[in-house]
Design an enzyme around this catalytic site. Sequence first.
Site, short mmCIF file in Angstrom:
data_model
loop_
_atom_site.label_atom_id
_atom_site.label_comp_id
_atom_site.label_asym_id
_atom_site.label_seq_id
_atom_site.Cartn_x
_atom_site.Cartn_y
_atom_site.Cartn_z
N ARG A 71 0.82 -1.22 0.00
CA ARG A 71 0.00 0.00 0.00
C ARG A 71 0.85 1.27 0.00
O ARG A 71 0.45 2.28 -0.57
CB ARG A 71 -0.94 -0.01 1.20
N LYS B 145 -19.28 -17.27 0.88
CA LYS B 145 -20.72 -17.08 1.10
C LYS B 145 -21.45 -16.41 -0.05
O LYS B 145 -20.98 -15.43 -0.61
CB LYS B 145 -20.91 -16.22 2.35
P1 AMP Z 1 -14.46 -14.47 0.28
O1 AMP Z 1 -13.82 -13.65 1.37
O2 AMP Z 1 -15.94 -14.41 0.25
O3 AMP Z 1 -13.82 -14.22 -1.07
O4 AMP Z 1 -14.19 -15.98 0.68
C1 AMP Z 1 -12.90 -16.51 0.70
C2 AMP Z 1 -12.91 -17.78 1.50
O5 AMP Z 1 -13.76 -18.74 0.90
C3 AMP Z 1 -11.55 -18.41 1.60
O6 AMP Z 1 -11.14 -18.37 2.94
C4 AMP Z 1 -11.77 -19.84 1.13
O7 AMP Z 1 -11.10 -20.78 1.92
C5 AMP Z 1 -13.27 -20.01 1.28
N1 AMP Z 1 -13.79 -21.09 0.43
C6 AMP Z 1 -13.67 -21.23 -0.89
N2 AMP Z 1 -14.22 -22.39 -1.29
C7 AMP Z 1 -14.68 -23.02 -0.20
C8 AMP Z 1 -15.35 -24.27 0.03
N3 AMP Z 1 -15.62 -25.10 -0.96
N4 AMP Z 1 -15.67 -24.57 1.31
C9 AMP Z 1 -15.39 -23.73 2.32
N5 AMP Z 1 -14.78 -22.54 2.15
C10 AMP Z 1 -14.41 -22.18 0.91
#
Ligand code: AMP
Length: 418
Positions: free
Chosen positions: A35, A220
């Site tokens: 950053r 999610k």
């Molecule tokens: P986000 O912050 O919404 O982009 O989510 C990222 C997180 O999603 C990461 O920590 C990944 O480990 C998790 N993730 C991705 N695929 C899976 C899955 N199949 N099951 C559980 N967690 C997941």
Amino acid sequence: MQNINTYDFKGKRAIVRVDFNVPLNADFQVTDNTRIRAAVPSLKKVLEQGGSLILMSHLGRPKKAEDKFSLRHIISEIEKQLEVPVLFAPDCMGKEAARMAANLKPGQILLLENLRFYAEEEGKPRNLAEDASEEEKKTAKAAIKESQKKFTATLASYADCYINDAFGTAHRAHASTTLIAAHFPNDKMFGFLMENEIRAIDKVLKSPEHPMTAILGGAKVSSKIAIIEHLLNKVDNIIIGGGMSFTFIKAGGGNIGDSLCEDDQMTLALEILRKAKEKGVKIYITEDVIAADAFDNNANTRICPVDRIPDGWMGMDAGPRTLETWEKMIMNSKTILWNGPVGVFEMPAFASGTLHLAEFVARATAKGSFSLVGGGDSVAAITQMGYADKVSYVSTGGGAMLEYLEGKVLPGIQAIRE
Ligand code: AMP
């Protein structure tokens, strides 16, 4: 609107909102200077043109002045990057800061202490009793909004012009990111980082070359619903991967075993699929998965169709058939937007899907497609995979980028434009 390229900084004091919210280790050394490096082009521009700099930022989430959140810890890193000594005002308010700002000579830099040592920066009351009545909350809110005006005016009084180069906080209507701009109606502008971020996202959202594919992964659905809805009006294809696939699959009647799922989002998921069909947007959800019998890097694994995951097993990464489909999709796209890993990439056993995806996006980029990666964990994933410099643009602004993709007007951007 002023432009950092054409503005005459000679003899001017520029107050710059930077995002120096960098990670520090236990010895208060900067562990990732991305950053700080990202702000260098704007800062050098002002100095080279004969101006002086007043730098302001937040660091962490302090609730009061606390040494562990002091920006003095990063002085040496800024000096290293700019090769100019940095003066430090140990309080962003008060006579000392005003005096130091007034005495700045062309070519000098003054760093102000953490803005969030004052509640006025965010404009939200602190130390409200948990059982405060609605009336008390209202009074406290009104009081902080009032003192925020003085706080903002004081910061503005230090300088002749204002530059916002903190895309990471552009979605917050804080004193230093938004309100201060009104004090410089003819002397406010974006820094280079902000300009680049806006240009990259606008290229994708406003003038993409088609076919355009959005890849959405992550944990999610609930945090991505608004983005998917907005993108349905822009894209030709949406790839849905990672943890959020399972909500769609279960909603369609599939067996997802013990995979991540948000039952309360299933109706919305079906609604999205219906809308996509209506709009002619093709959706490519994970087809097969690498399933594991525990949320563990050393768990037993098997490959199975995403809608036939046995009980006791959970989908952890995209399977080979899915990757084949996605590869074709991505290689045929002229514009690619990628947010969120498609597996539990933090565990090496389940990083392969995200790694392959990074490689597909890099190959499509090398062939001439425009690719933008950003938001949440995507930047960590693409950096960890070693592909950050093989895509067209990696956005630094996690939450800000997500809100922009939802179609929201970011207050920090609006304040400069209006
Ligand atoms: P986000 O912050 O919404 O982009 O989510 C990222 C997180 O999603 C990461 O920590 C990944 O480990 C998790 N993730 C991705 N695929 C899976 C899955 N199949 N099951 C559980 N967690 C997941």
